[in-house]
Structures are given as structure tokens and as C-alpha cells.
Design a protein around this motif. Structure first.
Motif, PDB file in Angstrom:
ATOM      1  N   ASN A 171       0.843  -1.197   0.000  1.00  0.00           N
ATOM      2  CA  ASN A 171       0.000   0.000   0.000  1.00  0.00           C
ATOM      3  C   ASN A 171       0.878   1.247   0.000  1.00  0.00           C
ATOM      4  O   ASN A 171       1.423   1.633   1.030  1.00  0.00           O
ATOM      5  CB  ASN A 171      -0.946   0.023   1.206  1.00  0.00           C
ATOM      6  N   PHE A 172       1.013   1.852  -1.158  1.00  0.00           N
ATOM      7  CA  PHE A 172       1.834   3.063  -1.280  1.00  0.00           C
ATOM      8  C   PHE A 172       1.145   4.296  -0.705  1.00  0.00           C
ATOM      9  O   PHE A 172       1.763   5.344  -0.584  1.00  0.00           O
ATOM     10  CB  PHE A 172       2.188   3.308  -2.745  1.00  0.00           C
ATOM     11  N   GLY A 173      -0.128   4.172  -0.334  1.00  0.00           N
ATOM     12  CA  GLY A 173      -0.833   5.299   0.271  1.00  0.00           C
ATOM     13  C   GLY A 173      -0.858   5.257   1.781  1.00  0.00           C
ATOM     14  O   GLY A 173      -1.410   6.155   2.423  1.00  0.00           O
ATOM     15  N   SER A 174      -0.248   4.239   2.379  1.00  0.00           N
ATOM     16  CA  SER A 174      -0.308   4.065   3.833  1.00  0.00           C
ATOM     17  C   SER A 174       0.447   5.163   4.575  1.00  0.00           C
ATOM     18  O   SER A 174       1.548   5.544   4.180  1.00  0.00           O
ATOM     19  CB  SER A 174       0.286   2.705   4.214  1.00  0.00           C
ATOM     20  N   PRO A 175      -0.121   5.670   5.676  1.00  0.00           N
ATOM     21  CA  PRO A 175       0.593   6.662   6.500  1.00  0.00           C
ATOM     22  C   PRO A 175       1.693   6.026   7.348  1.00  0.00           C
ATOM     23  O   PRO A 175       2.480   6.735   7.970  1.00  0.00           O
ATOM     24  CB  PRO A 175      -0.509   7.251   7.373  1.00  0.00           C
TER      25      PRO A 175
END
Length: 283
Positions: free
Chosen positions: A74-78
Motif C-alpha cells: 500500500n503506497f498510500g499508507s501513512p
């Protein structure tokens, strides 16, 4: 109508060896293309390949090969840890994909989780653009797969691929994997008259011609717009058979491989799905 046939195949298990087990299963179900995992799909381990198995896949030209990255990516994970592991995992899949002669590596477009969409997309650019730049000319394309629309997914409808391609500078090694179940769940009514053409036309308008590199051909257990990613065997779900025939005949899908990811723990249901898709393609 196009005369360029799309190969039909499936995601294959690799027990007994990436090539030995995978190609054996492919033959049993009549697959003309295959998709494989090169690591645990639900873990972060980065296993080395077996040169003799890699060579078997790399040296056969009859069956196009694709790699699917692990589901945890997941490249959008914080989470900095998740982002770091996602980068390493996709880099591993790209490297292993090149070693086996894969044409493409599929990655889910991910979720913003708890951060803003803008911050998540900026993070996608920072993480993914360097990976694209690392791919050699003879390496596999990186194929973005939109999701079903659940939660805070960054991309579900095909139009939402636009911001991805913009931030990734329409890189020449960037492509799309279109999942029929995901698209249906996200609200593209493929079962309605003209629904397939409308969706494919929107995809081409959004990312450009020639960017569709792979189709995940899956029927859906749930209704259009459900945001539920539950695959069904071809013709047994809410999409039905006819839209798959229409998809084969759309110019954007000309020659693009169709890979099933349908239910079943034996060759029988998968073989039937492959047979059904071939009939719809050739009919």
C-alpha cells in the motif's frame, strides 16, 4: 470487431516449483497465459528464485507470464514501515518478474487509510516513480489495478487512474490491469447495455490508448456499486457472460490477456471458466 485474439488463462499455484507446478496447472486448465505470486501474497518475505525454474518460464514464449504483488502492498499508507516494506516488495516482484520473463507486475492502487488523498497521492509519486525509473527496457511493466471502492481506496473507477498517471508522469513502463469484478463493484455497470464500451472508452480517455495490459476476468457475487470484492465464476454472478464477450471485442482489449481469479480449489471450475471465456472470445 478485432481479429487479434486475447490469450485466456488463470492465476496458477506454484506448488512443486514456479515453472514446474505453475505450467502443469496451466496445461490442466487450458491456460494460454498465467499469473503467479513470486512471494507469499499475505506476507513481506522476499524469497530468492530458483534459477532452473526461472529459466523454464523465461525461455518459453507460448504463454505470457504476469506477476501479482502481495496484498499487503500500500503506497498510500501513512505507516512509514508499511511504505518501506511496500517499496521493497514491489522492487522484489519487478526483479523476479524480469528473471522469469514476465510481461507485467500487477499492484493494487492502495488506500489513503487515515491521511488525506492528496498526501497519499504525493506519497505514491515519491515511492513509485523511482521504481518505474529502475525498470530496464526489457523489464516488466508495472500495472496499476483499481480496487472495488471499499474504505478509503485511492482508485476504484477507471477515471480515478488519471491522478495516478499524472503524478507518475505517464511513465512508459506504467500500465493498467482492469479487474471486471472490481470495476462492477465500484459502480461501472458492465452488465447494462453499452456498459462495457462506456467503461473501456473512459479508461482510454483517462490514461491513453495502449495502456491496458491485462484483464482480470472475474464475475461478481454482489450487485453493481456494492464496493464488495467477491469474485464469482464466469457467468454465475451479477455480471453474466455477455459483458465478457463484449469486452473481448472492444478495441482497447485487442490482444490483451484475460486472467481468471475465480473461486475453486481444483482444476475443474477454473478449467470451465477458461473454456467459457474462450467460447465467448471465439463465438
Amino acid at each position: 470487431m478485432t481479429s487479434v485474439k486475447s490469450p485466456v488463462g488463470g492465476h496458477v499455484p506454484v506448488a512443486g516449483g514456479l515453472a514446474t507446478g505453475g505450467l502443469k496447472y496451466a496445461a490442466e486448465i487450458g491456460a494460454e497465459a498465467v499469473q503467479v505470486f513470486v512471494s507469499n501474497p499475505r506476507g513481506w518475505a522476499l524469497p530468492e528464485g530458483r534459477p532452473e525454474e526461472d529459466a523454464k518460464l523465461r525461455e518459453q514464449d507460448a504463454i505470457p507470464v504476469y506477476v501479482h504483488t502481495p496484498y499487503l502492498v500500500n503506497f498510500g499508507s501513512p505507516s512509514a514501515e508499511t511504505l518501506e516494506k511496500s517499496i521493497a516488495s514491489v522492487r522484489h516482484s519487478l526483479t523476479r518478474g524480469r528473471a522469469i520473463g514476465a510481461r507485467g507486475v500487477v499492484v493494487h492502487t492502495g488506500s489513503a487509510v487515515s491521511q488525506s488523498y492528496e498526501d497519499a497521492l504525493a506519497q505514491v509519486r515519491e515511492a513509485v516513480l523511482p521504481l518505474l525509473e529502475e525498470i530496464p527496457d526489457d523489464g516488466p511493466d508495472l500495472l496499476l489495478e483499481p480496487m472495488a471502492g471499499q474504505g478509503r481506496m485511492l482508485c476504484a473507477k477507471v477515471q480515478e487512474l488519471g491522478p495516478f498517471f499524472e503524478r507518475l508522469e505517464h511513465h512508459p513502463k506504467l500500465g493498467v490491469c482492469f479487474d471486471t469484478c472490481h470495476a462492477f463493484a465500484a459502480g461501472h455497470d458492465l452488465s447494462s447495455p453499452g456498459g462495457v464500451a462506456e467503461t473501456m472508452d473512459a479508461l482510454v480517455e483517462t490514461v491513453g490508448a495502449g495502456r491496458l495490459k491485462l484483464v482480470h476476468a472475474n464475475d461478481s457475487k454482489d450487485i453493481c456499486g456494492s464496493a464488495k470484492d467477491r469474485h464469482e465464476n464466469i457467468g454465475a454472478g451479477q455480471i453474466g457472460e455477455k459483458p465478457f464477450a463484449e469486452l473481448f471485442r472492444h478495441p482497447a482489449a485487442a490482444g490483451v490477456p484475460f486472467i481468471i481469479e475465480t473461486p475453486g480449489r481444483s482444476t475443474e471450475p477454473h478449467g470451465k471458466d477458461v473454456e467459457t471465456l474462450k467460447r465467448l472470445r471465439d463465438g
